[in-house]
Design a protein around this motif. Structure first.
Motif: not given
Length: 152
Positions: A12-17, A60-64, A74-79, A81-84
């Motif tokens: 799950r990525s905030l940096e999909i590109e 998996i990208a996040i549409d802000k 898939l459920g919510e995840r704290d952004p 927590s997405l690094y590492g």
């Protein structure tokens, strides 16, 4: 013994590109078909993209502007927590072509860590993807020995 084999892993990525570029350039995965899920993403294939079984990495990208599709599916995840890699330490692959991979990493300016584990006859390269997930590549140790001999 169980009848299991790895199907895929998901990030799950905030940096999909950046993540797509990383896995296609460094590992040679290719972008292929993906079901029409209610959230954006990219499926990366190792081999023929007409076979879903080859979609080894699901990004998996996040549409802000509309995070509800992902949240409901898939459920919510704290952004934060997405690094590492959280509880997952690293993802490892067997590979061949050590010399070419080292050259590619140098060309792209991707830092890596290397070590040889003589007991299991592997030379390992570790790289961090754009999400801070550690990827390990395991090469036959004789590839490293041949490379060292060539350099000497």
């Amino acid at each position: 013994m169980t009848n299991l084999s790895l199907n895929h892993f998901s990030i799950r990525s905030l940096e999909i590109e950046k993540t797509t570029k990383f896995y296609t350039e460094i590992f040679g995965l290719t972008v292929g078909p993906r079901p029409d899920f209610p959230f954006p993403g990219v499926w990366l294939y190792n081999g023929d993209d007409s076979d879903w079984a080859n979609a080894v990495l699901h990004l998996i990208a996040i549409d802000k502007n509309d995070p509800n599709g992902l949240k409901q599916y898939l459920g919510e995840r704290d952004p934060a927590s997405l690094y590492g890699s959280g509880g997952v330490d690293h993802i490892a692959f067997f590979a061949k072509g050590l010399e070419a991979k080292i050259a590619l990493l140098e060309k792209l300016g991707v830092p890596c860590r290397q070590r040889t584990v003589p007991a299991i006859k592997l030379h390992q390269i570790f790289v961090d993807d754009p999400n801070g997930i550690v990827i390990e590549l395991n090469y036959p140790a004789e590839e490293k020995e041949a490379l060292d001999a060539k350099a000497a």
